[in-house]
Scaffold this active site. Structure first.
Site, short mmCIF file in Angstrom:
data_model
loop_
_atom_site.label_atom_id
_atom_site.label_comp_id
_atom_site.label_asym_id
_atom_site.label_seq_id
_atom_site.Cartn_x
_atom_site.Cartn_y
_atom_site.Cartn_z
N ASN A 84 0.82 -1.19 0.00
CA ASN A 84 0.00 0.00 0.00
C ASN A 84 0.87 1.26 0.00
OD1 ASN A 84 -2.39 1.57 0.15
ND2 ASN A 84 -3.35 0.02 1.44
N HIS A 124 24.08 -0.41 11.20
CA HIS A 124 25.23 0.43 11.52
C HIS A 124 25.98 -0.17 12.70
CE1 HIS A 124 23.74 3.55 8.82
NE2 HIS A 124 22.54 3.20 9.25
N ARG A 136 5.84 -9.19 19.71
CA ARG A 136 5.78 -10.46 20.46
C ARG A 136 4.61 -11.29 19.93
NH1 ARG A 136 10.23 -9.80 23.27
NH2 ARG A 136 10.30 -8.22 24.87
#
Length: 182
Positions: free
Chosen positions: A81, A111, A176
């Site tokens: 979308n 990084h 979770r």
């Protein structure tokens, strides 16, 4: 001696300011300008010209943004979308019939954790693999190195920091499991 692009594609530390990578990025900026322009009728052809692989009946709604495009593979019937972002410094695969809500970010770029090393400008990437028939709700963020199994659901606004098992439903920050796989 490996080029910075070869290091990037291998997931090793590299310098994104390298001239070859900057040229690739500029080429991608021009492609995104064409893809995101109002009234573009043949977006599937633009995807096929630019991405690593594109299945049939893929639909990405503009605006869409990515780093390079050439590391993205989409299966048949993938839908993304409005306002999705893929930072594709390494491979991103999205399986068939996967639906991705608005504003989702798929981020392979990473990084160094060490501040001294990070200050050098080095970065790396870890691939993201999203299975088939996955549903990712709007505003979700998929972090580097994550694999999401087939038939999984990622709730809107979730931040996915770990792999998601096939058939699992995850929500929250960090995401979770709320519905165990069947």
């Amino acid at each position: 001696m490996r080029t910075e692009k070869e290091k990037m594609l291998a997931g090793e530390l590299y310098m994104a300011t390298d001239p070859e990578l900057q040229a690739d990025y500029r080429k991608n900026l021009a492609w995104m300008e064409r893809f995101n322009a109002p009234g573009v009728e043949d977006r599937p052809a633009l995807l096929a010209q630019h991405f690593k692989a594109v299945g049939q009946h893929v639909n990405i709604r503009a605006p869409f943004h990515c780093d390079y495009g050439y590391n993205i593979s989409l299966g048949d019937g993938v839908f993304m979308n409005f306002g999705c972002v893929i930072l594709d410094v390494v491979e991103v695969t999205i399986g068939a019939a996967t639906a991705i809500g608005p504003g989702v970010q798929i981020l392979t770029a990473d990084h160094p954790r060490d501040p001294v090393e990070r200050r050098t400008g080095l970065e790396s990437g870890r691939p993201i693999h999203i299975g088939s028939n996955v549903w990712i709700g709007g505003g979700a963020i998929i972090l580097p190195g994550v694999t999401i199994g087939d038939d999984a659901v990622v709730g809107a606004g979730s931040v996915v920091t770990r792999d998601v098992a096939p058939g699992a439903t995850v929500v929250g920050n960090p995401a979770r499991v709320v519905v165990p796989k069947a």
